[in-house]
Structures are given as C-alpha cells and as structure tokens.
Design a protein around this motif. Sequence first.
Motif, PDB file in Angstrom:
ATOM      1  N   UNK A   1     -27.617  -3.889   2.071  1.00  0.00           N
ATOM      2  CA  UNK A   1     -28.105  -3.929   3.444  1.00  0.00           C
ATOM      3  C   UNK A   1     -27.174  -4.803   4.266  1.00  0.00           C
ATOM      4  N   UNK A   2     -26.406  -4.185   5.168  1.00  0.00           N
ATOM      5  CA  UNK A   2     -25.484  -4.936   6.006  1.00  0.00           C
ATOM      6  C   UNK A   2     -26.229  -5.606   7.162  1.00  0.00           C
ATOM      7  N   UNK A   3     -25.831  -6.835   7.447  1.00  0.00           N
ATOM      8  CA  UNK A   3     -26.414  -7.606   8.548  1.00  0.00           C
ATOM      9  C   UNK A   3     -25.297  -7.851   9.559  1.00  0.00           C
TER      10      UNK A   3
ATOM     11  N   UNK B   1     -26.302 -12.635  -1.413  1.00  0.00           N
ATOM     12  CA  UNK B   1     -25.827 -12.492  -0.038  1.00  0.00           C
ATOM     13  C   UNK B   1     -24.314 -12.644  -0.089  1.00  0.00           C
ATOM     14  N   UNK B   2     -23.594 -11.622   0.389  1.00  0.00           N
ATOM     15  CA  UNK B   2     -22.136 -11.600   0.345  1.00  0.00           C
ATOM     16  C   UNK B   2     -21.568 -11.639   1.750  1.00  0.00           C
ATOM     17  N   UNK B   3     -20.352 -12.178   1.873  1.00  0.00           N
ATOM     18  CA  UNK B   3     -19.670 -12.107   3.162  1.00  0.00           C
ATOM     19  C   UNK B   3     -18.680 -10.947   3.156  1.00  0.00           C
ATOM     20  N   UNK B   4     -17.823 -10.885   4.161  1.00  0.00           N
ATOM     21  CA  UNK B   4     -16.912  -9.760   4.339  1.00  0.00           C
ATOM     22  C   UNK B   4     -15.922  -9.606   3.191  1.00  0.00           C
ATOM     23  N   UNK B   5     -15.672 -10.692   2.434  1.00  0.00           N
ATOM     24  CA  UNK B   5     -14.699 -10.669   1.342  1.00  0.00           C
ATOM     25  C   UNK B   5     -15.356 -10.689  -0.025  1.00  0.00           C
ATOM     26  N   UNK B   6     -16.658 -10.413  -0.062  1.00  0.00           N
ATOM     27  CA  UNK B   6     -17.442 -10.429  -1.302  1.00  0.00           C
ATOM     28  C   UNK B   6     -17.587 -11.829  -1.888  1.00  0.00           C
TER      29      UNK B   6
ATOM     30  N   UNK C   1     -12.609 -12.824  17.022  1.00  0.00           N
ATOM     31  CA  UNK C   1     -12.551 -14.211  17.473  1.00  0.00           C
ATOM     32  C   UNK C   1     -12.448 -15.165  16.298  1.00  0.00           C
ATOM     33  N   UNK C   2     -12.386 -14.637  15.083  1.00  0.00           N
ATOM     34  CA  UNK C   2     -12.318 -15.466  13.885  1.00  0.00           C
ATOM     35  C   UNK C   2     -13.437 -15.107  12.951  1.00  0.00           C
ATOM     36  N   UNK C   3     -13.336 -15.523  11.693  1.00  0.00           N
ATOM     37  CA  UNK C   3     -14.361 -15.200  10.713  1.00  0.00           C
ATOM     38  C   UNK C   3     -15.729 -15.720  11.131  1.00  0.00           C
ATOM     39  N   UNK C   4     -16.745 -14.955  10.787  1.00  0.00           N
ATOM     40  CA  UNK C   4     -18.106 -15.392  11.071  1.00  0.00           C
ATOM     41  C   UNK C   4     -18.457 -16.596  10.215  1.00  0.00           C
ATOM     42  N   UNK C   5     -19.377 -17.433  10.674  1.00  0.00           N
ATOM     43  CA  UNK C   5     -19.774 -18.583   9.862  1.00  0.00           C
ATOM     44  C   UNK C   5     -20.330 -18.127   8.516  1.00  0.00           C
ATOM     45  N   UNK C   6     -20.101 -18.933   7.476  1.00  0.00           N
ATOM     46  CA  UNK C   6     -20.561 -18.576   6.143  1.00  0.00           C
ATOM     47  C   UNK C   6     -21.939 -19.155   5.849  1.00  0.00           C
TER      48      UNK C   6
ATOM     49  N   UNK D   1     -24.643 -11.179  11.358  1.00  0.00           N
ATOM     50  CA  UNK D   1     -24.229 -12.293  10.511  1.00  0.00           C
ATOM     51  C   UNK D   1     -22.931 -11.993   9.771  1.00  0.00           C
ATOM     52  N   UNK D   2     -22.471 -10.729   9.825  1.00  0.00           N
ATOM     53  CA  UNK D   2     -21.291 -10.323   9.064  1.00  0.00           C
ATOM     54  C   UNK D   2     -21.509 -10.572   7.573  1.00  0.00           C
ATOM     55  N   UNK D   3     -22.722 -10.316   7.128  1.00  0.00           N
ATOM     56  CA  UNK D   3     -23.095 -10.528   5.739  1.00  0.00           C
ATOM     57  C   UNK D   3     -23.824  -9.295   5.207  1.00  0.00           C
ATOM     58  N   UNK D   4     -23.924  -9.216   3.876  1.00  0.00           N
ATOM     59  CA  UNK D   4     -24.594  -8.101   3.216  1.00  0.00           C
ATOM     60  C   UNK D   4     -25.526  -8.631   2.143  1.00  0.00           C
ATOM     61  N   UNK D   5     -26.745  -8.106   2.115  1.00  0.00           N
ATOM     62  CA  UNK D   5     -27.689  -8.420   1.047  1.00  0.00           C
ATOM     63  C   UNK D   5     -27.594  -7.314  -0.002  1.00  0.00           C
ATOM     64  N   UNK D   6     -27.388  -7.698  -1.240  1.00  0.00           N
ATOM     65  CA  UNK D   6     -27.296  -6.748  -2.345  1.00  0.00           C
ATOM     66  C   UNK D   6     -28.411  -7.047  -3.335  1.00  0.00           C
ATOM     67  N   UNK D   7     -29.197  -6.036  -3.665  1.00  0.00           N
ATOM     68  CA  UNK D   7     -30.305  -6.207  -4.601  1.00  0.00           C
ATOM     69  C   UNK D   7     -30.133  -5.284  -5.803  1.00  0.00           C
ATOM     70  N   UNK D   8     -30.572  -5.763  -6.958  1.00  0.00           N
ATOM     71  CA  UNK D   8     -30.557  -4.997  -8.204  1.00  0.00           C
ATOM     72  C   UNK D   8     -32.004  -4.772  -8.632  1.00  0.00           C
ATOM     73  N   UNK D   9     -32.552  -3.608  -8.337  1.00  0.00           N
ATOM     74  CA  UNK D   9     -33.938  -3.297  -8.685  1.00  0.00           C
ATOM     75  C   UNK D   9     -33.976  -2.589 -10.038  1.00  0.00           C
TER      76      UNK D   9
END
Length: 271
Positions: free
Chosen positions: A240-242, A120-125, A95-100, A245-253
């Motif tokens: 971690x994909x959400x 926090x990244x979206x579908x296109x990084x 239906x279109x890109x998810x809100x950013x 929200x069509x978003x991803x949380x990326x952590x550097x531990x």
Amino acid sequence: MTTRPQLGEFLQSRRARVRPEEVGLPAVPDRRVAGLRREEVAMLANVSMDYYIRLEQGRAANPSAVVLKAVADALRMSEDERNHLLSLASPAPRTGPAPVVVRPALAAMIESLREVPALVLDRLSNVLAWNPAADALIADFDAMEPAERNLARHYFLDRSARTLYDNWELVAKDAVAQLRRASAEYADDPELAELVGELLARSADFTAYWNTQDVSSRSHCPKVLNHPTAGRLVFSLESLELPGDDQTVVTYTPADPATKYTLRNLLTQTA
C-alpha cells in the motif's frame, strides 16, 4: 543541451528484446542487431529517424506524451515501463527526499497486526518500521544498524536470504526493478547512488539484474519463505503506497491455515 543517458540506455534495452516478427516485420536471417533497428522503431512509431536517434541519445528536448506513447507502443512496453519512460523523459522536479519519519498512527497500526508481519519502507526499500512478527519472520531488524535495514542489501548481501526466500531469484530481480523505477523518479538522490554503487561493487547478481534495465512497482503477490525453524510458510503479500509520505506499507498475510498456525507458534516462541 540537457542529456538524459538513462533514457537512451532504457530505450536501447527495450529495443533489443523485441523481435521483428512480434511487431509484424519480416524476420531477416543474420541480423547484426538484437531486436529492432532504430529505423524500424522510428517507422513503427511514425517519427523521423533523426528524431528517434536524438531521443535514444537523450538529446530530444521535451518529447511529447504522444511521441512517447507511440514509441512505447512500438516497443511493446508494459504499464510500469511506460511510466518509467515518462519519468526518464521528463523527470519531475524534486525538492529533496521525503522525511524518513514514520507517523505515530502508522507505526501503531502495523504494531497492532499481531499475526501479520508488516513493514514500512521508503523509496529505496529502507525498512523504517516493522512489527514483532516481521522481526521473527524476515530478519532481526532490532539488532541491525539503521544503514543495514534495507531490503535490497538483505536480498543480495545476506547469505541467509538465498535460502529464506523460496524463489530468491524472482524476489531479487523484483527488488532491482523497483530500484530502477526509483532511479528515474529520484535521479539526483545521493543515497540512491550510494546504494546502487555499493550493490554493483559487492554483488555480481545485482549487477546482472541492474543491467537488464527492467522496472516494476510493488504489488500484491504470493510469497513463500523457508524459515530456518518454522519451515515452509506461504503468504499473500500486499503493498500500500502512501504518496504523501513517500512510503509503502507491506504486509505478509498467512495464505493458508497451516501457515497461520505455524506463524502463531513461532511468534509465541520468540515473544
């Protein structure tokens, strides 16, 4: 009839990399094609030659999951490649890109990770949110224009990235493979087309990696950075994909005490 050129290009690229002896076929000297012939794939997948040709040309209407699995088995595809094949063959309606917009609770969560860089990244990084630790470690996202906050652009167009990442080539190839995955899931996304077009025009490396047709999803892995002031730092990267929200949380531990100590000092200096 609807055609799907990306499907054919992907199948051709996977076919070219499989050697006959890998799938139990005799190796014939002086073969004129790299990898398998179309008729060999059709035989291994137990489909007609005509149907496989139409499939590779993107003209097969609604190929079944059974047929696609058989073709994926014949071409020895990975799980990511199989998912990509399904997306290319039967693209889900969008239906279109998810809100950013990043949810306030999510932004507060990554902000609370004082000594763990997080994005926090979206579908296109695109980098939608980041904490001060990520700002100090990866790039000065605060100083960038919103359109510049994209990891693919960072890897290929920012010269400092080639020295920041210990294995830049692997990091860059993985970023391209993730965009390839998105190209099937968001085939009609104008922002994706604009991003890929820009990188194809400005980076020979991106063009070479894009043409391999490789795909991958984000996952956990080690990440080694050569920070210009803090030196060599070793992290465990988690994604971690959400889906909602069509978003991803990326952590550097930090992966070792030395990295944890050095990062803490860096954050103190940049606070």
